[in-house]
Write an enzyme that holds these catalytic residues in place. Structure first.
Site: not given
Length: 259
Positions: A37, A59, A173
């Protein structure tokens, strides 16, 4: 027929390579294929063997160059080619890491899969600053919440269950949605003076902090121009950051508004 390989879903922890488990470090160093990631640090990727194939499937907000279905297909294809694969995720693969989706896809494809847990961002950030997530008489439980929904959809959360002054709420997040989250918590009765601690790039040499209150956090975050991964600790334990004196001397503190 070539024997199938095995996939290890490995937690890379919050950033500091020394917080890897021994098993994670061993697998990273031996894997033929490493699928990683965006938030896995360069220092951790450098532990891979020289001839390893590194596949970046990272991402970022509103940018998903490799959809989850494609990641599942990569893992399956590499294992069917006979490779032992490490799927390396920041934090823990089963805490907002979509590890469950990948494990299900591998099971359906008949691929052996092993889970290697990692220190999740909440634990790493709290330890780096020196605050507990639970504390007798202050916070009896802790809840993890993602501030980012699938496919960038609006938050769909029952905030009446989260506005609890007896516990700690940790938001992953949440940089883009903290104003909405704070507003909802206030609307559902959490006191405006509730401390909020932001830990940016936790456990790395770029770690920074912001200590605020629920009423002021949205404005303080906007003024700070924070970028990159941020974790929000909301609740009375966040107010212990100043009392414990463990905010690192070499880290930038943007604001101190909570008592």
């Amino acid at each position: 027929m070539m024997p199938k390989g095995k996939v290890h879903l490995v937690g890379a922890g919050p950033g500091d390579p020394e917080l890897l488990t021994l098993k994670a470090a061993r697998l990273i160093a031996s894997a033929r294929v490493l699928v990683h990631d965006r938030l896995v640090s360069d220092a951790i990727l450098a532990m891979a063997r020289p001839d390893a194939v590194l596949i970046d499937v990272g991402k970022s907000p509103k940018r998903h160059p490799v959809p989850q279905e494609a990641i599942n297909e990569i893992l399956i294809a590499q294992a069917k080619a006979g490779h032992d694969v490490v799927r390396l995720k920041g934090g823990d693969p089963f805490i907002f890491g979509r590890g469950g989706e990948e494990a299900l896809a591998l099971a359906e494809a008949g691929i052996a899969c092993e889970i290697v847990p990692g220190i999740t961002a909440a634990q790493g950030a709290a330890a780096s600053v020196g605050i507990p997530l639970t504390h007798r008489g202050v916070a009896e439980h802790v809840t993890y919440l993602t501030g980012h929904c699938r496919a960038d959809q609006p938050l769909d959360v029952d905030f009446s269950k989260l506005a609890d002054s007896d516990g700690t709420l940790v938001v992953y997040m949440g940089l883009a949605t903290i104003a909405e989250i704070a507003g909802q918590l206030l609307a559902h009765g959490l006191p405006s003076a509730t401390p909020v601690l932001v830990v940016n790039r936790a456990t790395t040499d770029r770690e920074r902090h912001l200590l605020s209150t629920l009423a002021e956090i949205a404005e303080d975050v906007a003024a700070s121009a924070l970028e990159g991964p941020c974790l929000f600790v909301i609740g009375a334990v966040a107010g212990l950051a100043g009392r414990l004196g463990r905010i690192r001397d070499d880290a930038t503190v943007f604001a101190v508004a909570a008592q």
